[in-house]
Every structure is written in structure tokens, then in C-alpha cells.
Scaffold this motif. Sequence first.
Motif, PDB file in Angstrom:
ATOM      1  N   ALA A 265       0.837  -1.201   0.000  1.00  0.00           N
ATOM      2  CA  ALA A 265       0.000   0.000   0.000  1.00  0.00           C
ATOM      3  C   ALA A 265       0.874   1.253   0.000  1.00  0.00           C
ATOM      4  O   ALA A 265       1.986   1.250   0.531  1.00  0.00           O
ATOM      5  N   LEU A 266       0.365   2.296  -0.608  1.00  0.00           N
ATOM      6  CA  LEU A 266       1.001   3.608  -0.544  1.00  0.00           C
ATOM      7  C   LEU A 266       0.225   4.439   0.459  1.00  0.00           C
ATOM      8  O   LEU A 266      -0.979   4.664   0.296  1.00  0.00           O
TER       9      LEU A 266
ATOM     10  N   PRO B 131      -9.075   6.379 -11.399  1.00  0.00           N
ATOM     11  CA  PRO B 131      -9.668   5.669 -10.251  1.00  0.00           C
ATOM     12  C   PRO B 131      -9.645   4.151 -10.409  1.00  0.00           C
ATOM     13  O   PRO B 131      -9.748   3.423  -9.411  1.00  0.00           O
ATOM     14  N   ALA B 132      -9.484   3.661 -11.641  1.00  0.00           N
ATOM     15  CA  ALA B 132      -9.453   2.211 -11.851  1.00  0.00           C
ATOM     16  C   ALA B 132      -8.117   1.596 -11.464  1.00  0.00           C
ATOM     17  O   ALA B 132      -8.022   0.371 -11.304  1.00  0.00           O
ATOM     18  N   LEU B 133      -7.080   2.422 -11.333  1.00  0.00           N
ATOM     19  CA  LEU B 133      -5.742   1.939 -10.980  1.00  0.00           C
ATOM     20  C   LEU B 133      -5.222   2.767  -9.805  1.00  0.00           C
ATOM     21  O   LEU B 133      -4.418   3.683  -9.979  1.00  0.00           O
ATOM     22  N   PRO B 134      -5.672   2.468  -8.602  1.00  0.00           N
ATOM     23  CA  PRO B 134      -5.291   3.287  -7.446  1.00  0.00           C
ATOM     24  C   PRO B 134      -3.807   3.177  -7.121  1.00  0.00           C
ATOM     25  O   PRO B 134      -3.178   2.142  -7.387  1.00  0.00           O
ATOM     26  N   PRO B 135      -3.227   4.219  -6.548  1.00  0.00           N
ATOM     27  CA  PRO B 135      -1.788   4.208  -6.245  1.00  0.00           C
ATOM     28  C   PRO B 135      -1.398   3.071  -5.305  1.00  0.00           C
ATOM     29  O   PRO B 135      -2.152   2.671  -4.414  1.00  0.00           O
ATOM     30  N   ALA B 136      -0.187   2.556  -5.528  1.00  0.00           N
ATOM     31  CA  ALA B 136       0.400   1.519  -4.679  1.00  0.00           C
ATOM     32  C   ALA B 136       1.905   1.591  -4.893  1.00  0.00           C
ATOM     33  O   ALA B 136       2.406   2.439  -5.642  1.00  0.00           O
ATOM     34  N   VAL B 137       2.632   0.708  -4.233  1.00  0.00           N
ATOM     35  CA  VAL B 137       4.084   0.637  -4.389  1.00  0.00           C
ATOM     36  C   VAL B 137       4.435  -0.772  -4.841  1.00  0.00           C
ATOM     37  O   VAL B 137       4.063  -1.756  -4.191  1.00  0.00           O
ATOM     38  N   GLY B 138       5.124  -0.874  -5.975  1.00  0.00           N
ATOM     39  CA  GLY B 138       5.502  -2.174  -6.516  1.00  0.00           C
ATOM     40  C   GLY B 138       6.994  -2.422  -6.369  1.00  0.00           C
ATOM     41  O   GLY B 138       7.801  -1.482  -6.372  1.00  0.00           O
ATOM     42  N   TYR B 139       7.339  -3.710  -6.273  1.00  0.00           N
ATOM     43  CA  TYR B 139       8.743  -4.113  -6.110  1.00  0.00           C
ATOM     44  C   TYR B 139       9.038  -5.299  -7.005  1.00  0.00           C
ATOM     45  O   TYR B 139       8.275  -6.275  -7.055  1.00  0.00           O
ATOM     46  N   ALA B 140      10.159  -5.222  -7.734  1.00  0.00           N
ATOM     47  CA  ALA B 140      10.677  -6.379  -8.472  1.00  0.00           C
ATOM     48  C   ALA B 140      12.195  -6.253  -8.533  1.00  0.00           C
ATOM     49  O   ALA B 140      12.818  -6.397  -9.573  1.00  0.00           O
ATOM     50  N   GLY B 141      12.768  -5.946  -7.394  1.00  0.00           N
ATOM     51  CA  GLY B 141      14.204  -5.688  -7.275  1.00  0.00           C
ATOM     52  C   GLY B 141      14.491  -4.307  -6.738  1.00  0.00           C
ATOM     53  O   GLY B 141      15.564  -4.045  -6.192  1.00  0.00           O
ATOM     54  N   ALA B 142      13.555  -3.391  -6.916  1.00  0.00           N
ATOM     55  CA  ALA B 142      13.613  -2.040  -6.354  1.00  0.00           C
ATOM     56  C   ALA B 142      12.168  -1.567  -6.197  1.00  0.00           C
ATOM     57  O   ALA B 142      11.261  -2.053  -6.875  1.00  0.00           O
ATOM     58  N   TRP B 143      11.945  -0.605  -5.278  1.00  0.00           N
ATOM     59  CA  TRP B 143      10.597  -0.135  -4.979  1.00  0.00           C
ATOM     60  C   TRP B 143      10.240   1.072  -5.847  1.00  0.00           C
ATOM     61  O   TRP B 143      11.034   2.008  -5.993  1.00  0.00           O
ATOM     62  N   HIS B 144       8.997   1.045  -6.390  1.00  0.00           N
ATOM     63  CA  HIS B 144       8.521   2.101  -7.279  1.00  0.00           C
ATOM     64  C   HIS B 144       7.053   2.392  -6.970  1.00  0.00           C
ATOM     65  O   HIS B 144       6.196   1.528  -7.218  1.00  0.00           O
ATOM     66  N   PRO B 145       6.712   3.568  -6.464  1.00  0.00           N
ATOM     67  CA  PRO B 145       5.296   3.925  -6.401  1.00  0.00           C
ATOM     68  C   PRO B 145       4.695   3.946  -7.803  1.00  0.00           C
ATOM     69  O   PRO B 145       5.314   4.442  -8.752  1.00  0.00           O
TER      70      PRO B 145
ATOM     71  N   GLY C 193       3.985  -4.969 -13.723  1.00  0.00           N
ATOM     72  CA  GLY C 193       3.340  -6.243 -14.016  1.00  0.00           C
ATOM     73  C   GLY C 193       2.770  -6.894 -12.778  1.00  0.00           C
ATOM     74  O   GLY C 193       1.630  -7.394 -12.775  1.00  0.00           O
ATOM     75  N   ALA C 194       3.535  -6.876 -11.695  1.00  0.00           N
ATOM     76  CA  ALA C 194       3.052  -7.448 -10.438  1.00  0.00           C
ATOM     77  C   ALA C 194       1.861  -6.662  -9.897  1.00  0.00           C
ATOM     78  O   ALA C 194       0.876  -7.241  -9.414  1.00  0.00           O
ATOM     79  N   TYR C 195       1.932  -5.338  -9.995  1.00  0.00           N
ATOM     80  CA  TYR C 195       0.827  -4.487  -9.536  1.00  0.00           C
ATOM     81  C   TYR C 195      -0.453  -4.799 -10.310  1.00  0.00           C
ATOM     82  O   TYR C 195      -1.528  -4.962  -9.715  1.00  0.00           O
ATOM     83  N   LEU C 196      -0.360  -4.893 -11.632  1.00  0.00           N
ATOM     84  CA  LEU C 196      -1.545  -5.163 -12.438  1.00  0.00           C
ATOM     85  C   LEU C 196      -2.140  -6.532 -12.113  1.00  0.00           C
ATOM     86  O   LEU C 196      -3.364  -6.708 -12.134  1.00  0.00           O
ATOM     87  N   ALA C 197      -1.271  -7.489 -11.804  1.00  0.00           N
ATOM     88  CA  ALA C 197      -1.772  -8.817 -11.427  1.00  0.00           C
ATOM     89  C   ALA C 197      -2.594  -8.738 -10.148  1.00  0.00           C
ATOM     90  O   ALA C 197      -3.659  -9.367 -10.047  1.00  0.00           O
TER      91      ALA C 197
END
Length: 285
Positions: free
Chosen positions: A122-123, A144-158, A226-230
Amino acid sequence: MNADVLRYSAFTTDPAGGNPAGVVLDARHLSDIDMQRIAADVGYSETAFLLPRADGAFDVRYFSPLAEVPFCGHATIAATVAHAVAHGAGEKVLHTRAGRVSVRVDPQLSATLTSVEPRVAALEDADLDRILTALRWRRDELDPALPPAVGYAGAWHPVIAVSTRDRLARLDYDFDALAGLMAQCGWTTLNLIWRENADTFHARNPFPPGGVVEDPATGAAAAALGAYLATRDALPPQRRFIIRQGDDLGRPSRIDVAVPMDPRDGVRVSGRAVKIEGAWRPLRS
């Protein structure tokens, strides 16, 4: 401190496009200080330093002009393609500060990396407010269909999605404010996106912690997306999509992303890379 620094641009077939990276194919004789100095001199968002191992794999270090980063996708694509040019295509195993990353380079010099196990968090609302203030964006401009979050796949990216391409194109942010916030939170880049259709995204990635205003292509952020969309059940049926990045910088890039049914197996990010000849042009702020 002597090192043969190659320069490749990733996620493109045109040296004038994509995201440039410095590459050192054998950095076993370099100290951390040497690597940082080389990365600062090169001035690209990252330089990758390969350290060959006795088992045929590689330890890899990634340095921005200002600091080391745990993982960098575009520099991974650049470095493995550069290695394939010198030593042949095939599977390459990289041991990064973020974990094990495998890369397959085909004879046409297209590379596919498989990320470390991704995560999505969560962000915090207060952090979103600080991001939007630094970007000079408003909440009602977000998708609104893609609410903010923080994704990681080796480094963190909001991950911040906007509702129009025009809003994404108008990027003029407070560099110092965003740099301070990102350093405090341990974020590598912001992944600012607009969804054109089910399988095409446009992205921009501010990178002030590395001393770079913006990345023209960001492989680690692509994997995190990709992980976020999943997690949002927002992938197209084929679980593949493309990212267009760098268009607003005059360095167009294309990133192909594939997400397995179990994202814990690692998100696959693919692209081409091409050698840059002649004098280099740093991308620093």
C-alpha cells in the motif's frame, strides 16, 4: 582505475532512443569507489558492473551517478546484450543485491530477464499527498481504476496512474522535494503511467535519487508494474502488455512485459539493446 566502459542503449534498436547504460564486462579489479566514480563520469542513470564467477554466473553491481542501487532492469538488458556480443547468446545468471535474476539473450540480441519475486504494498495516503505536491498534480487527475500503490521487483517504485495522456506529458516536478521524499522512503523511481488500452501503457519515471531527472526506460519498474496489475486483476487475458516510455524525452523505448500465472515465479521483461558509438551525452540533471 582503468576500465573498458561500453555504452549500450536498452529497449530500442536505435542508439538515439531507449535508455543508455554504461557497461563494464569485467569489474573484478574495481573497488566500490572506482565503480561510483566511473558511474558519475559516465553520467547515465545507471552503469552495470559485471563480476564473472567461477561457476559461469555473474555478480552484478549497479551504480547511478550518485549512489549504488540494488537492481536496474535497463542496465541488465544492456549488460547482457553487450556480453552476448562479446561472448555469445544464451542464458546468463546474475546475482544482484536484490537477488538472483536470469536473463536469456537470443541470437537476434533480444534479452528477456526474469525478475526476483515481486511484491506490492500500500502507498500511505500522506505519502501520496507529498508525491502529488512535488509533481504539482491533483488527485482528481488520477485514474480511479488503478489506485496508487508501491511495486517491487528488485527495487521499490510507487505506481501512480493518471487518467489522460496530456497529464502524463506535462511533467514538471520539484526535483529537490521529490528527491528527499524518495530517499526517505527508499523508492528508486516513480512509475507514472497512463493506460492507452488493455495491453498498452505509457510511462514516465522520475529518478531524482540517482541525480537523473527522468529515465527514458525502466525495466525494474516495468516488472513491478506487471506485479501491480496482477494484484488488481488488470492484466489483459494473455497476461502480456507493452510499455511505451521515453517519447516525451525524444528517446522512444518499448518494453515488453509478461506475467506468469503465479507472479512469484518472477515477471519477465524483454527488449533489445544497441551499442552507442562516439561521444556520450550524460542524462544528469
